[in-house]
Write an enzyme that holds these catalytic residues in place. Structure first.
Site, mmCIF file in Angstrom:
data_model
loop_
_atom_site.group_PDB
_atom_site.id
_atom_site.type_symbol
_atom_site.label_atom_id
_atom_site.label_comp_id
_atom_site.label_asym_id
_atom_site.label_seq_id
_atom_site.Cartn_x
_atom_site.Cartn_y
_atom_site.Cartn_z
ATOM 1 N N ILE A 24 -5.195 1.431 6.308
ATOM 2 C CA ILE A 24 -3.848 1.988 6.433
ATOM 3 C C ILE A 24 -2.868 1.238 5.539
ATOM 4 C CG2 ILE A 24 -1.883 2.177 7.997
ATOM 5 C CD1 ILE A 24 -5.417 2.633 9.288
ATOM 6 N N ASP A 25 -2.991 -0.081 5.474
ATOM 7 C CA ASP A 25 -2.048 -0.892 4.705
ATOM 8 C C ASP A 25 -2.099 -0.545 3.220
ATOM 9 O OD1 ASP A 25 -0.021 -2.709 4.942
ATOM 10 O OD2 ASP A 25 -1.293 -4.480 5.035
ATOM 11 N N ASP A 26 -3.304 -0.482 2.647
ATOM 12 C CA ASP A 26 -3.427 -0.119 1.235
ATOM 13 C C ASP A 26 -2.952 1.297 0.981
ATOM 14 O OD1 ASP A 26 -5.086 -1.916 -0.857
ATOM 15 O OD2 ASP A 26 -5.610 -2.462 1.188
#
Length: 738
Positions: free
Chosen positions: A459-461
């Protein structure tokens, strides 16, 4: 209110370096360079880390501040200096741009390199002398003055890390009479000897007969057969744990015994000098709290399995082993990688060999080639990266560069378009993904941070990639690329309103009570830092969708579908975004600490988490439903950031804050944490704020033009501390472990 999971820091605290790094200094002495993060700090937006990323964070903060500093006569000299620093950092970023993207070295402590030496010796019973010399150079360069090796630079010695380094050096031929091993041996014995090893170190040592397999908790292969909907299954483990555990089920079944330089011994005396009592070699079987009912049940279950021989004679064992092998082969990338990280690559190859595969078989050869791509050699020696992060480095660098002033012409630079095209090509569109087990019906569209990791986008990337595209061209808000990514992100939201890194509802925290888990890192629950970046992405997209549609110059390149961008489609996506954010903001309200901070799992720690949440909340501070609470939360957070600013104008925080929260915001100033703090403050205050001016002054004064390989027109920052955490390598240890 404590809304975050408190687990000890993981041992892979990463730093990144340019492959052109010619420095002879050690990470312990601060050879990590900051580009992306600092660039972003000088202009304004969050980042992760690389020789690339630190400069960018600082650069970005500079630009956000200089935009407002121009209104203050007294600040003009600092503004000019900040612009000069920005130009030099931008030049440095282009120096290390290669093959349409950025990718720096990910450097951990010595454990991953030590375990690679173990792996090579298992396979070949030999280490090439030239290669061994390079490994020795690297390992000794990381040794502390007291003979130990720590889990991060400037941290006390850790007994498990030190024991692994000692064994690795013995394997490559170093004499026990050497002063380095004498000092290491003295430290290990003073710390309690090998009886104090963590569980993963025990597994490596058991493979060589240095400890008995009976000292390892039971890992029955039948674990692979447990249905995914059960409270305990491989899919309840975090992605990094799951990809390690499945091959470990095979290894634990076979209980292999490999030779050391002194031969093959079931009770090998090769490291007897590290035991306080080598005659008995006592190994306490774990430290489960007898007053904890969950831990007690797991301990009893483990003892029962041990009494039953680990179910090795179970009629289901053959089928379970075949399922493990099938899972391992299915999850191997076409390029040979497993999960984009080294530990499951080592374990996967060993498991397949134990099940009858040969070194010349294709899965083994592909896996070995993948591991070799993770090696890094320079004049400091040879080591192995735990993982690599080209997507992460690239999308953060893109966004940071695009926040530079128009006078630098970055947006028009064709290299930015190349980097965006490279990023678009790496979006996941295939059928792979363990996330499908619990979320089979959401669109695919995420990014992983590595080159080859189709099974585990995060999710972060994905949020960071979307932010890069939106910043470059607002019209991409209506592209298929962005739409699919955002629908995947929203689909992965947890019931508590937050987001984890890789998984959905991976929050069975009782699994950390099993005897096998002495590092408390088996789960991937929601965290404020990931949630903060996610709502920043969703907030920016929401604002863009509420504007009239514009034609994107590169629409077809990014996959704009015909007819997309109409009012109905925009309204539908806006509704999805608003619903997700209406759930996420209460999660962040609940997870704010009494001090005004937010916990950061993926970088150190409260400075990082607080920055990311503030950057996300800024898009909702005028929302009629949440505005009063958001503004009050932001004010408390910024007040805390100003309170913990160091006397030199920078910010710092050590890994010790994970174990001792009262240390939040305490530590020597680092470029990355200074940039993060500035980004957070700038969501509330202007460039004329005294704390901002002092922070920018610190970044300007600490820029180092000796890091450039060019003609002097480029510069970056040196990072002397590890400021990010990486639970992807299961060699995790506790800070100050017993």
């Amino acid at each position: 209110m404590l809304g975050a999971i408190r687990e000890p820091p993981i041992d892979v605290q990463i730093a990144l370096h340019s492959r052109d790094d010619n420095q002879t200094g050690l990470v312990l002495r601060g050879t990590r360079r900051t580009v992306d993060r600092v660039l972003k700090g000088l202009c304004s937006s969050p980042c992760f880390f690389c020789s690339v990323s630190l400069t960018m964070a600082t650069l970005t903060t500079t630009m956000a501040t200089t935009a407002t500093m121009a209104t203050t006569e007294a600040s003009k000299p600092l503004e000019a200096q900040a612009r000069t620093a920005l130009t030099k950092a931008t030049n440095y970023a282009w120096e290390i741009f290669s093959n349409r993207h950025w990718c720096g070295e990910l450097e951990s402590n010595v454990t991953v390199t030590c375990e690679h030496i173990f792996f090579l010796y298992v396979l070949y019973q030999h280490i090439d002398p030239g290669e061994g010399s390079q490994y020795r150079q690297w390992l000794l360069s990381q040794q502390n003055s007291d003979g130990s090796w720590g889990i991060a630079p400037n941290y006390p010695g850790d007994i498990s890390t030190s024991a692994e380094a000692y064994l690795a050096l013995r394997i490559i031929g170093m004499s026990t009479d050497s002063p380095e091993l004498y000092r290491a041996r003295t430290f290990i014995r003073a710390a309690g000897g090998l009886s104090k090893m963590r569980m993963f170190t025990r597994i490596f040592f058991a493979e060589f007969g240095l400890v008995p397999w009976t000292a390892i908790p039971q890992l029955p292969a039948e674990f692979i057969l447990v249905p995914a909907h059960f409270p305990i299954s491989i899919y309840r483990l975090a992605s990094w744990a799951r990809s390690n555990v499945v091959p470990l089920l095979i290894i634990a079944h076979h209980r292999p015994l490999y030779p050391l330089p002194n031969g093959l011994h079931k009770q090998n005396p090769f490291l007897d000098e590290l035991w306080l009592d080598p005659a008995t070699k006592p190994l306490p079987y774990g430290s489960s709290d007898p007053t904890d009912p969950v831990a007690f049940v797991f301990t009893i279950l483990d003892k029962a399995l041990s009494y039953l021989g680990g179910l090795r004679r179970s009629p289901t064992r053959g089928y379970a082993r075949r399922r493990c092998v099938q899972w391992i082969l299915q999850h191997q990338e076409k390029a040979g990688d497993w999960a984009g990280i080294i530990p499951p690559m080592h374990a996967g190859i060993k498991a397949l060999l134990l099940e009858g595969y040969k070194l010349h078989d294709e899965p083994i050869q592909l896996g070995l080639a993948a591991i070799e791509r993770f090696t890094w050699a320079d004049n400091r020696g040879k080591r192995l990266q735990c993982c690599i992060s080209p997507v992460w480095d690239t999308v953060l660098m893109i966004r940071a560069l695009q926040d530079t002033p128009a006078s630098l012409g970055i947006k028009l630079d064709p290299r930015i378009a190349d980097a965006l095209a490279w990023t678009a090509e790496n979006q996941h569109r295939g059928p792979e993904g363990d996330w499908r087990v619990y979320k089979p019906n959401i669109p695919v569209g995420g990014w992983a941070f590595e080159y080859h990791n189709t099974w585990y986008p995060d999710i972060d990337d994905t949020a960071a990639a979307v932010l890069a595209f939106l910043t470059h061209d607002p019209a991409t808000a209506r592209s298929r690329l962005v739409r699919d990514a955002v629908l995947w992100i929203v689909g992965m939201q947890n019931a508590d309103g937050g987001w984890a890194a890789f998984d959905h509802e991976n929050n069975q925290l009782f699994l950390n009570k099993i005897p096998f888990s002495d590092m408390e890192s088996l789960c991937d629950p929601s965290t404020p830092d990931v949630t903060g970046r996610t709502i920043e992405c969703l907030g920016m997209l929401r604002d863009l969708l509420m504007r009239p549609a514009e034609n994107a110059e590169n629409g077809e390149k990014y996959g704009y579908p015909d007819g997309e961008g109409d009012a109905a489609a925009d309204a539908h996506l806006l509704q999805i975004i608003n619903t997700a954010c209406a759930r996420a903001i209460p999660y962040l309200i609940r997870s704010q600490e009494a001090t005004g901070t937010w916990y950061g799992r993926w970088a150190v720690n409260y400075v990082y988490g607080t920055c990311l949440v503030l950057c996300g909340l800024q898009y909702f501070k005028h929302d009629p439903k949440f505005a009063p609470e958001i503004q009050a939360m932001a004010a408390r957070a910024v007040k805390w950031l100003k309170q913990v600013q160091n006397s030199d104008g920078g910010w710092g925080e050590s890994l010790l804050s994970y174990r001792e929260p009262w240390r939040a915001g305490c530590g020597p100033s680092t470029p990355s944490q200074t940039a993060w703090a500035l980004m957070g403050i700038l969501t509330v205050c202007g460039g004329e704020d005294r704390s901002v001016q002092r922070g920018v002054r610190h970044l300007v004064d600490t820029q180092d033009d000796t890091l450039s390989q060019g003609d002097g027109g480029a510069a970056a920052w040196t990072e002397r501390e590890f400021t990010i955490r990486e639970p992807l390598h299961e060699a995790s240890q506790r800070i100050g472990s017993d």
